[in-house]
Design a protein around this motif. Structure first.
Motif, PDB file in Angstrom:
ATOM      1  N   ILE A  26      39.495 -11.704  16.525  1.00 31.52           N
ATOM      2  CA  ILE A  26      39.492 -13.161  16.358  1.00 31.52           C
ATOM      3  C   ILE A  26      39.588 -13.846  17.722  1.00 31.52           C
ATOM      4  N   ALA A  27      40.478 -13.356  18.570  1.00 31.36           N
ATOM      5  CA  ALA A  27      40.633 -13.941  19.904  1.00 31.36           C
ATOM      6  C   ALA A  27      39.353 -13.789  20.713  1.00 31.36           C
ATOM      7  N   ALA A  28      38.752 -12.605  20.681  1.00 28.50           N
ATOM      8  CA  ALA A  28      37.526 -12.363  21.442  1.00 28.50           C
ATOM      9  C   ALA A  28      36.383 -13.245  20.954  1.00 28.50           C
ATOM     10  N   LEU A  29      36.250 -13.364  19.651  1.00 32.91           N
ATOM     11  CA  LEU A  29      35.176 -14.208  19.104  1.00 32.91           C
ATOM     12  C   LEU A  29      35.378 -15.680  19.451  1.00 32.91           C
ATOM     13  N   SER A  30      36.617 -16.140  19.444  1.00 32.22           N
ATOM     14  CA  SER A  30      36.850 -17.548  19.773  1.00 32.22           C
ATOM     15  C   SER A  30      36.553 -17.825  21.244  1.00 32.22           C
ATOM     16  N   VAL A  31      36.926 -16.900  22.130  1.00 38.02           N
ATOM     17  CA  VAL A  31      36.616 -17.076  23.551  1.00 38.02           C
ATOM     18  C   VAL A  31      35.106 -16.993  23.771  1.00 38.02           C
ATOM     19  N   LEU A  32      34.458 -16.041  23.117  1.00 39.50           N
ATOM     20  CA  LEU A  32      33.000 -15.903  23.238  1.00 39.50           C
ATOM     21  C   LEU A  32      32.296 -17.173  22.754  1.00 39.50           C
ATOM     22  N   MET A  33      32.738 -17.703  21.632  1.00 39.74           N
ATOM     23  CA  MET A  33      32.138 -18.925  21.104  1.00 39.74           C
ATOM     24  C   MET A  33      32.313 -20.073  22.094  1.00 39.74           C
ATOM     25  N   ASP A  34      33.481 -20.182  22.701  1.00 40.24           N
ATOM     26  CA  ASP A  34      33.722 -21.228  23.683  1.00 40.24           C
ATOM     27  C   ASP A  34      32.794 -21.082  24.884  1.00 40.24           C
ATOM     28  N   HIS A  35      32.587 -19.845  25.329  1.00 37.35           N
ATOM     29  CA  HIS A  35      31.682 -19.620  26.463  1.00 37.35           C
ATOM     30  C   HIS A  35      30.244 -19.962  26.102  1.00 37.35           C
ATOM     31  N   GLY A  67      38.500 -21.656  22.718  1.00 36.91           N
ATOM     32  CA  GLY A  67      38.688 -20.754  23.852  1.00 36.91           C
ATOM     33  C   GLY A  67      40.127 -20.674  24.291  1.00 36.91           C
ATOM     34  N   GLY A  68      40.789 -21.833  24.374  1.00 45.08           N
ATOM     35  CA  GLY A  68      42.186 -21.856  24.799  1.00 45.08           C
ATOM     36  C   GLY A  68      43.092 -21.111  23.835  1.00 45.08           C
ATOM     37  N   HIS A  69      42.870 -21.312  22.551  1.00 44.91           N
ATOM     38  CA  HIS A  69      43.698 -20.606  21.568  1.00 44.91           C
ATOM     39  C   HIS A  69      43.397 -19.113  21.560  1.00 44.91           C
ATOM     40  N   GLY A  70      42.149 -18.748  21.811  1.00 48.53           N
ATOM     41  CA  GLY A  70      41.811 -17.328  21.897  1.00 48.53           C
ATOM     42  C   GLY A  70      42.528 -16.656  23.051  1.00 48.53           C
ATOM     43  N   VAL A  71      42.575 -17.331  24.206  1.00 42.98           N
ATOM     44  CA  VAL A  71      43.282 -16.793  25.372  1.00 42.98           C
ATOM     45  C   VAL A  71      44.770 -16.688  25.085  1.00 42.98           C
ATOM     46  N   GLU A  72      45.339 -17.716  24.472  1.00 40.56           N
ATOM     47  CA  GLU A  72      46.759 -17.669  24.116  1.00 40.56           C
ATOM     48  C   GLU A  72      47.059 -16.500  23.179  1.00 40.56           C
ATOM     49  N   LEU A  73      46.156 -16.263  22.235  1.00 41.48           N
ATOM     50  CA  LEU A  73      46.332 -15.149  21.309  1.00 41.48           C
ATOM     51  C   LEU A  73      46.294 -13.812  22.055  1.00 41.48           C
ATOM     52  N   PHE A  74      45.373 -13.679  23.021  1.00 35.39           N
ATOM     53  CA  PHE A  74      45.339 -12.457  23.839  1.00 35.39           C
ATOM     54  C   PHE A  74      46.659 -12.252  24.572  1.00 35.39           C
ATOM     55  N   PHE A  75      47.217 -13.321  25.130  1.00 35.15           N
ATOM     56  CA  PHE A  75      48.496 -13.203  25.833  1.00 35.15           C
ATOM     57  C   PHE A  75      49.617 -12.794  24.880  1.00 35.15           C
ATOM     58  N   MET A  76      49.613 -13.341  23.680  1.00 39.51           N
ATOM     59  CA  MET A  76      50.641 -12.958  22.701  1.00 39.51           C
ATOM     60  C   MET A  76      50.508 -11.482  22.321  1.00 39.51           C
ATOM     61  N   ILE A  77      49.279 -11.023  22.122  1.00 40.23           N
ATOM     62  CA  ILE A  77      49.066  -9.611  21.792  1.00 40.23           C
ATOM     63  C   ILE A  77      49.539  -8.731  22.945  1.00 40.23           C
ATOM     64  N   GLN A 155      34.715 -13.774  39.287  1.00 45.88           N
ATOM     65  CA  GLN A 155      34.499 -13.297  37.916  1.00 45.88           C
ATOM     66  C   GLN A 155      35.348 -14.123  36.972  1.00 45.88           C
ATOM     67  N   GLN A 156      34.736 -15.123  36.392  1.00 42.68           N
ATOM     68  CA  GLN A 156      35.479 -15.995  35.493  1.00 42.68           C
ATOM     69  C   GLN A 156      36.066 -15.234  34.308  1.00 42.68           C
ATOM     70  N   ASN A 157      35.444 -14.139  33.931  1.00 46.91           N
ATOM     71  CA  ASN A 157      35.948 -13.357  32.800  1.00 46.91           C
ATOM     72  C   ASN A 157      37.143 -12.496  33.186  1.00 46.91           C
ATOM     73  N   ALA A 158      37.508 -12.467  34.450  1.00 42.70           N
ATOM     74  CA  ALA A 158      38.595 -11.597  34.897  1.00 42.70           C
ATOM     75  C   ALA A 158      39.758 -12.381  35.492  1.00 42.70           C
ATOM     76  N   TRP A 159      39.859 -13.657  35.209  1.00 45.01           N
ATOM     77  CA  TRP A 159      40.897 -14.464  35.838  1.00 45.01           C
ATOM     78  C   TRP A 159      42.301 -13.979  35.510  1.00 45.01           C
ATOM     79  N   THR A 160      42.499 -13.388  34.349  1.00 38.41           N
ATOM     80  CA  THR A 160      43.854 -12.939  33.990  1.00 38.41           C
ATOM     81  C   THR A 160      44.278 -11.716  34.783  1.00 38.41           C
TER      82      THR A 160
END
Length: 172
Positions: A26-35, A67-77, A155-160
């Motif tokens: 779910i997190a990956a799809l939301s970030v992908l959709m935002d991109h 996208g923001g919620h997807g990133v937050e979800l990744f951090f929670m996981i 690499q915008q996809n690697a900021w974390t």
């Protein structure tokens, strides 16, 4: 021998949890959709609504912030999985070594591809960059010190990874 499924309330033992993998999806799809809303078609940034997906109404986009919620979800996981991984590894140095072996090969391949192909295809990031800036940004991004040096992230996809690298190495 059949392993019993994870029991609610029990300490997490590092075993595979389908629900966590579902949340990752779910997190990956939301970030992908935002991109896809922002990713330009054919490198054309200077046109109205350049994304692959039709734009959402601004009020809806700001409300759902996929996208923001997807990133937050990744951090929670990660906040759930990383401590269990640290315990499973038994030491911070083993954990750190395994993370480097897992992340760096893919990161380096993508980094080299970006810096080799980006200027050729006129990727926006490389517009107006001279050779000395190109080399400085290349090296700083390769070693995750671009923030410390005040340089842009390539690499915008690697900021974390910059934050993960800094926080993990600071725990030694």
């Amino acid at each position: 021998m059949i392993k019993a499924p994870h029991q609610p309330g029990a300490a997490y033992d590092g075993s595979f949890l389908p629900s966590v993998q579902g949340l990752r999806a779910i997190a990956a799809l939301s970030v992908l959709m935002d991109h896809f809303y922002d990713m330009p078609k054919g490198g054309m940034y200077d046109i109205p609504d350049p994304g692959f997906l039709p734009p959402l109404w601004p009020w809806l986009q700001s409300m759902i912030n996929v996208g923001g919620h997807g990133v937050e979800l990744f951090f929670m996981i990660s906040g759930f999985l990383i401590p269990a991984s640290l315990v499973r590894h038994g030491s911070l140095s083993r954990f750190f070594f395994d993370r480097v072996l897992r992340i760096m090969p893919v990161f380096v391949v993508l980094h080299l591809a970006l810096f080799a192909i980006g200027p050729i295809v006129a990727y926006k990031f490389f517009r107006g960059i001279d050779l000395s800036s190109y080399l400085a940004i290349f090296a700083a991004n390769l070693f995750f010190v671009q923030d410390a040096l005040g340089l842009p992230i390539a690499q915008q996809n690697a900021w974390t990874l910059t934050y993960e690298w800094r926080s993990t190495s600071g725990l030694r």
